[in-house]
Design an enzyme around this catalytic site. Structure first.
Site, mmCIF file in Angstrom:
data_model
loop_
_atom_site.group_PDB
_atom_site.id
_atom_site.type_symbol
_atom_site.label_atom_id
_atom_site.label_comp_id
_atom_site.label_asym_id
_atom_site.label_seq_id
_atom_site.Cartn_x
_atom_site.Cartn_y
_atom_site.Cartn_z
ATOM 1 C CE1 TYR A 56 7.768 56.363 38.338
ATOM 2 C CE2 TYR A 56 9.634 54.998 37.722
ATOM 3 C CZ TYR A 56 8.597 55.833 37.364
ATOM 4 O OH TYR A 56 8.399 56.152 36.040
ATOM 5 N NE ARG A 60 7.113 52.740 36.903
ATOM 6 C CZ ARG A 60 8.139 51.902 37.099
ATOM 7 N NH1 ARG A 60 8.465 51.532 38.326
ATOM 8 N NH2 ARG A 60 8.813 51.425 36.077
ATOM 9 C CG ASP A 61 5.592 57.573 33.616
ATOM 10 O OD1 ASP A 61 4.836 58.541 33.431
ATOM 11 O OD2 ASP A 61 6.821 57.653 33.531
ATOM 12 C CB SER A 108 8.956 55.106 32.756
ATOM 13 O OG SER A 108 8.122 56.155 32.323
ATOM 14 C CG ASP A 111 6.337 61.340 35.698
ATOM 15 O OD1 ASP A 111 6.833 62.411 36.090
ATOM 16 O OD2 ASP A 111 6.711 60.777 34.666
ATOM 17 C CG ASP A 137 15.422 59.864 30.402
ATOM 18 O OD1 ASP A 137 15.452 59.687 31.629
ATOM 19 O OD2 ASP A 137 15.924 60.853 29.848
#
Length: 396
Positions: A117, A122-123, A129, A168, A350
């Site tokens: 990840y 990213r995301d 995140s 994701d 989160d």
């Protein structure tokens, strides 16, 4: 607001564990690894043979949490969580350093779960995140992130590994293609996922490519495009034989077989027949088969013990009132669902509820989000205790 049919393609992403600093951890007492090289047969359900390993990093977090409990009556239940298998997130280049201590105490009959990840950008649909690599840094992703992990796994041929590939990422390209950040990240996501699948295709590895969840790609309009997006990555990687299928509900809250479903009475429910993850695994699995990709699944049940908590299906941040769910098992009752597993480490946030923070995401400030909560990936003691109290089935 509830998601309407017109809003399907703008469906929000699920936020996941974000980068956290590497904490030196001494491995537990060494155990007997396999005496010879491990070969995993991806045409079979390997979870019927292997138990998900309770990795040393989450164990240390849980042990520290037990000593800090505000309610001593939770001690036995909290302590039991340390022995439950949970995936380890290699979510930064630095955190690759967690690999060696984590692999040191894996017995031959267990499998070490790792989450891959760290894509550039990213995301792209959730600030909480966002990762360390910028859009365009695909060469760095390959040479400084994927390649070192490949080297480490090759150095441990006598250990079995289960990998969740880039949560994701591809689902975002299906539903959030209108967002500038996702549009800019698309090429890197596709290139990076294909590179990861191709190079992590090792004999002692089983891989599952993240496929969101039923409230994301389960909409009628998303099923076929979603399956095609994942299948293209599989093909671009050379159809790696160690890819078993998909991971669903990663860091999610959806019930496995709740009927009629948490959002079945919503005005737009008629546009999504995947009202639980069982229906999603079977429905999306059929679409994957048509698209030419392996379609077995693992489902994250780490925090889905309680239903009916969210105001909207897309609410993903530290859902208030949540509880630990079904423990890892291969007994799923579905021929397509290989296992229930704990992918998201329960207790790790989160995202932060501090609206002044740089990585604050408005979803973490919603009325159904637990507050206060720290930055993504940081331990939240109060939330961990809530997960213990609300665990279903109960932990002790």
């Amino acid at each position: 607001m509830k998601f309407t049919n017109s809003a399907i393609l703008a469906f929000a992403t699920t936020a996941l564990a974000a980068p956290s600093a590497t904490t030196p951890v001494k491995p537990r007492k060494a155990v007997a690894a396999c005496s010879s090289a491990v070969t995993l047969d991806a045409t079979t359900n390997i979870w019927q043979k292997y138990k998900l390993h309770a990795n040393t990093y989450y164990r240390k977090e849980v042990e520290a949490a037990v000593s800090a409990l505000t309610d001593s009556s939770l001690a036995a239940a909290a302590a039991s969580v340390a022995d439950i298998g949970t995936f380890l997130w290699l979510d930064t280049i630095e955190n690759i350093g967690k690999f060696e201590p984590a692999v040191a105490d894996v017995p031959c009959e267990e499998i070490l779960g790792l989450v891959i990840y760290d894509l550039p950008g990213r995301d792209c649909a959730a600030k909480a995140s966002n990762g360390e690599l910028k859009v365009g840094e695909i060469s760095k992703y390959k040479s400084q992130y994927i390649d070192p992990i490949v080297k480490l796994i090759k150095a441990h041929p006598n250990t079995a590994f289960a990998l969740i590939i880039e949560p994701d990422s591809l689902p975002n390209l299906v539903t959030n293609s209108d967002k500038t950040a996702c549009k800019n990240s698309a090429a890197g996501y596709r290139d990076g996922v294909a590179y990861a699948l191709k190079n992590l295709n090792l004999p002692n590895v089983i891989m599952y490519l993240d496929a969101g969840h039923g409230g994301w790609l389960g909409w009628d309009a998303n099923l076929k495009p979603g399956a095609q997006e994942l299948a293209k990555a599989y093909t671009a990687a050379g159809k790696p034989k160690q890819l078993r299928g998909i991971a669903t509900n990663t860091a999610g809250w959806n019930q496995w077989d709740a009927s009629p479903g948490e959002f079945s009475t919503a005005s737009d429910a008629k546009y999504n027949k995947c009202q639980n993850e069982k229906i999603y695994v079977e429905t999306f699995g059929a679409a994957l088969k048509t698209a030419g990709m392996p379609n077995h699944a693992v489902v994250d049940t780490g925090r889905n013990g309680v239903s009916g908590l969210r105001a909207e299906w897309g609410d993903w941040c530290n859902v208030k009132g949540a509880g630990f769910g079904i423990r890892p098992t291969a007994d799923t009752g579905s021929s397509l669902a290989d296992a229930f597993v704990w992918i998201k480490p329960g207790g790790e946030s989160d995202g932060t509820s501090d609206s002044s923070a740089n990585r604050y995401d408005s979803f973490c400030g919603k009325s159904d989000a637990f507050q206060p909560s720290p930055e993504a990936g940081t331990w939240n003691q109060a939330y961990f205790e809530e997960l213990i109290q609300n665990a279903k089935p109960s932990l002790v």
